[in-house]
Design a protein around this motif. Structure first.
Motif, PDB file in Angstrom:
ATOM      1  N   GLU A 213       0.828  -1.204   0.000  1.00 60.92           N
ATOM      2  CA  GLU A 213       0.000   0.000   0.000  1.00 60.92           C
ATOM      3  C   GLU A 213       0.869   1.263   0.000  1.00 60.92           C
ATOM      4  O   GLU A 213       0.596   2.228  -0.732  1.00 60.92           O
ATOM      5  N   SER A 214       1.921   1.261   0.838  1.00 63.29           N
ATOM      6  CA  SER A 214       2.818   2.424   0.867  1.00 63.29           C
ATOM      7  C   SER A 214       3.541   2.602  -0.461  1.00 63.29           C
ATOM      8  O   SER A 214       3.720   3.731  -0.939  1.00 63.29           O
ATOM      9  N   GLU A 215       3.950   1.492  -1.073  1.00 68.09           N
ATOM     10  CA  GLU A 215       4.600   1.601  -2.377  1.00 68.09           C
ATOM     11  C   GLU A 215       3.637   2.140  -3.430  1.00 68.09           C
ATOM     12  O   GLU A 215       4.026   2.927  -4.302  1.00 68.09           O
ATOM     13  N   GLY A 216       2.356   1.715  -3.325  1.00 70.09           N
ATOM     14  CA  GLY A 216       1.373   2.251  -4.254  1.00 70.09           C
ATOM     15  C   GLY A 216       1.172   3.752  -4.079  1.00 70.09           C
ATOM     16  O   GLY A 216       1.080   4.501  -5.063  1.00 70.09           O
ATOM     17  N   THR A 217       1.103   4.192  -2.802  1.00 72.16           N
ATOM     18  CA  THR A 217       0.970   5.630  -2.545  1.00 72.16           C
ATOM     19  C   THR A 217       2.186   6.395  -3.058  1.00 72.16           C
ATOM     20  O   THR A 217       2.056   7.473  -3.665  1.00 72.16           O
ATOM     21  N   ARG A 218       3.365   5.853  -2.815  1.00 67.56           N
ATOM     22  CA  ARG A 218       4.573   6.526  -3.292  1.00 67.56           C
ATOM     23  C   ARG A 218       4.597   6.608  -4.812  1.00 67.56           C
ATOM     24  O   ARG A 218       4.909   7.660  -5.389  1.00 67.56           O
ATOM     25  N   GLU A 219       4.241   5.517  -5.477  1.00 68.36           N
ATOM     26  CA  GLU A 219       4.221   5.539  -6.927  1.00 68.36           C
ATOM     27  C   GLU A 219       3.203   6.539  -7.454  1.00 68.36           C
ATOM     28  O   GLU A 219       3.441   7.237  -8.449  1.00 68.36           O
ATOM     29  N   SER A 220       2.045   6.617  -6.756  1.00 69.26           N
ATOM     30  CA  SER A 220       1.034   7.589  -7.171  1.00 69.26           C
ATOM     31  C   SER A 220       1.542   9.022  -7.043  1.00 69.26           C
ATOM     32  O   SER A 220       1.384   9.845  -7.958  1.00 69.26           O
ATOM     33  N   ASP A 221       2.162   9.343  -5.894  1.00 75.18           N
ATOM     34  CA  ASP A 221       2.711  10.684  -5.708  1.00 75.18           C
ATOM     35  C   ASP A 221       3.801  10.992  -6.731  1.00 75.18           C
ATOM     36  O   ASP A 221       3.873  12.114  -7.277  1.00 75.18           O
ATOM     37  N   ILE A 222       4.631  10.009  -6.988  1.00 74.29           N
ATOM     38  CA  ILE A 222       5.698  10.211  -7.970  1.00 74.29           C
ATOM     39  C   ILE A 222       5.106  10.465  -9.350  1.00 74.29           C
ATOM     40  O   ILE A 222       5.569  11.349 -10.097  1.00 74.29           O
ATOM     41  N   ASN A 223       4.069   9.712  -9.697  1.00 72.25           N
ATOM     42  CA  ASN A 223       3.452   9.906 -11.005  1.00 72.25           C
ATOM     43  C   ASN A 223       2.811  11.287 -11.118  1.00 72.25           C
ATOM     44  O   ASN A 223       2.914  11.955 -12.158  1.00 72.25           O
ATOM     45  N   VAL A 224       2.129  11.725 -10.024  1.00 73.02           N
ATOM     46  CA  VAL A 224       1.510  13.053 -10.055  1.00 73.02           C
ATOM     47  C   VAL A 224       2.583  14.139 -10.196  1.00 73.02           C
ATOM     48  O   VAL A 224       2.448  15.078 -11.003  1.00 73.02           O
ATOM     49  N   ALA A 225       3.664  14.035  -9.381  1.00 80.01           N
ATOM     50  CA  ALA A 225       4.739  15.019  -9.467  1.00 80.01           C
ATOM     51  C   ALA A 225       5.405  14.998 -10.839  1.00 80.01           C
ATOM     52  O   ALA A 225       5.727  16.049 -11.410  1.00 80.01           O
ATOM     53  N   ARG A 228       3.106  16.810 -13.244  1.00 76.63           N
ATOM     54  CA  ARG A 228       3.216  18.261 -13.103  1.00 76.63           C
ATOM     55  C   ARG A 228       4.523  18.783 -13.699  1.00 76.63           C
ATOM     56  O   ARG A 228       4.549  19.836 -14.353  1.00 76.63           O
ATOM     57  N   LYS A 229       5.588  18.066 -13.441  1.00 78.14           N
ATOM     58  CA  LYS A 229       6.886  18.478 -13.980  1.00 78.14           C
ATOM     59  C   LYS A 229       6.857  18.508 -15.505  1.00 78.14           C
ATOM     60  O   LYS A 229       7.306  19.477 -16.135  1.00 78.14           O
ATOM     61  N   ALA A 235       4.857  23.546 -20.909  1.00 75.66           N
ATOM     62  CA  ALA A 235       4.378  24.926 -20.946  1.00 75.66           C
ATOM     63  C   ALA A 235       5.533  25.899 -21.203  1.00 75.66           C
ATOM     64  O   ALA A 235       5.413  26.834 -22.008  1.00 75.66           O
ATOM     65  N   SER A 236       6.664  25.679 -20.499  1.00 73.79           N
ATOM     66  CA  SER A 236       7.820  26.565 -20.717  1.00 73.79           C
ATOM     67  C   SER A 236       8.359  26.431 -22.136  1.00 73.79           C
ATOM     68  O   SER A 236       8.747  27.429 -22.760  1.00 73.79           O
ATOM     69  N   GLU A 237       8.375  25.195 -22.643  1.00 75.05           N
ATOM     70  CA  GLU A 237       8.838  25.014 -24.018  1.00 75.05           C
ATOM     71  C   GLU A 237       7.893  25.694 -25.009  1.00 75.05           C
ATOM     72  O   GLU A 237       8.339  26.285 -26.006  1.00 75.05           O
TER      73      GLU A 237
END
Length: 361
Positions: A213-225, A228-229, A235-237
């Motif tokens: 579950e923690s790995e899933g949450t981490r992967e989700s946060d990483i994917n969201v970040a 955004r990146k 957008a800058s390009e």
């Protein structure tokens, strides 16, 4: 008739005398009780069945081993002492208790597969080969279990069986017996240890669920970040490309304007070098002066006017004088005949009365 009786009475690992009492030691399993039967009688002509070996003694001493088929013996002198079976033998090893490396008591039983390779050693090397191999398997299994922990007992059953087979073969070589396989049948764990193992399994499963579950949450946060990146980068390009395109457009526009202006100046210069060019220039200056004078006081109330505002001729003459002063150096370099400039008579500036100056202000 006697030959058939001899074939029917052949038994596995039997001898004429009964086995002595059970071996000393409380930890040893009791010797299995085997039924004793009479050995084949010497009828001078004997038929030995296939996969059996009959050990013959002459006057109490080993004489020979009868091969399968027809055999002849001397009555009264020769005696069939042992009958050995050369087939693979299956022996159930009784259940016994053993202590592992981490002090857990287990109840284990097994199955032993062996074969007699040398009938002579099996007859004279040990009194009861079956009982000897069974006891050796029990002691070896107890010794091997004491070297490993409880967790490894379930994971390394194959290696444990191989170790037991090797230990039995090293000891049973003098008995003419070859151990082929050993398999552990059942492993009985004490109830409290079994409950502890069940709790451990449940805790391990909960741990893995939490980790997943923690790995899933981490992967989700990483994917969201990461999303955004990537969005910011894109957008800058895009903004960069827009600015580059805009700058390129402005540069192209300025270049086009400069080329157009240069072409206009070239055409104007060509026109001025022709006949009556100065007159045309004077006319253009006068038109621009009149146009500029008509726009006075439209954008602002503050106006700066020269003293001779109404004298258009003097303004045109002054502009043409500046133009002639700029074109003289170029005319000196180019030795070409140019038409004489049209002289415009200049009039002295007239002074306006003070009332008119106040009104114009």
């Amino acid at each position: 008739m006697l030959g058939r009786a001899a074939r029917g009475t052949g038994r596995l690992l039997l001898q004429s005398s009964r086995r002595p009492g059970p071996r000393p030691g409380a930890w040893l399993a009791p010797a299995p009780q085997r039924c004793a039967s009479s050995l084949p009688m010497n009828t001078m002509v004997l038929f030995v069945p296939q996969q059996e070996a009959w050990v013959v003694e002459r006057m109490g001493r080993f004489h020979r081993i009868l091969e399968p088929g027809l055999n002849f013996l001397i009555p009264l002198l020769d005696r069939i002492r042992y009958v050995q079976s050369l087939k693979e033998i299956v022996i159930n090893v009784p259940e016994q208790s053993a202590v592992t490396l981490d002090n857990v008591t287990l109840q284990i039983d097994g199955v032993l597969y062996l074969r007699i390779m040398d009938p002579y050693k099996a007859s004279y090397g040990v009194e009861d080969p079956e009982y000897a191999v069974t006891q050796l398997a029990q002691t070896t299994m107890r010794s091997e279990l004491g070297k490993i922990s409880l967790d490894k007992v379930f994971r390394e059953r194959e290696s444990l069986n191989a170790c037991i087979v090797d230990a039995i073969n090293q000891a049973s070589d003098y008995w003419g017996i070859r151990c082929l396989r050993y398999e552990i049948k059942d492993i009985h764990v004490p109830p409290r240890v079994k409950e502890s193992m069940q709790m451990q399994v449940e805790a391990e499963r909960r741990k893995r669920a939490t980790v997943l579950e923690s790995e899933g949450t981490r992967e989700s946060d990483i994917n969201v970040a990461e999303g955004r990146k990537q969005a910011q980068i894109l957008a800058s390009e895009a903004e960069k490309a827009e600015q580059i395109n805009k700058a390129a457009g402005e540069a192209n526009a300025m270049l086009a304007k400069a080329k157009a202006k240069a072409e206009a100046i070239r055409l104007l210069a060509d026109a001025l070098t022709q006949q009556n060019g100065n007159a045309a220039a004077s006319l253009a200056v006068a038109e621009q002066y009149v146009s500029a004078f008509s726009k006075l006081a439209k954008d602002s109330n503050t106006i700066l006017l020269p003293s001779n505002t109404g004298d258009v001729t003097s303004m045109v003459t002054q502009a043409l004088g500046i133009y002639c002063a700029l074109t003289k150096p170029q005319a000196a370099k180019i030795p070409e005949a140019t038409p004489p400039a049209l002289e415009v008579p200049t009039r002295p500036p007239t002074e306006l009365p003070e009332a008119d100056q106040v009104n114009s202000s």
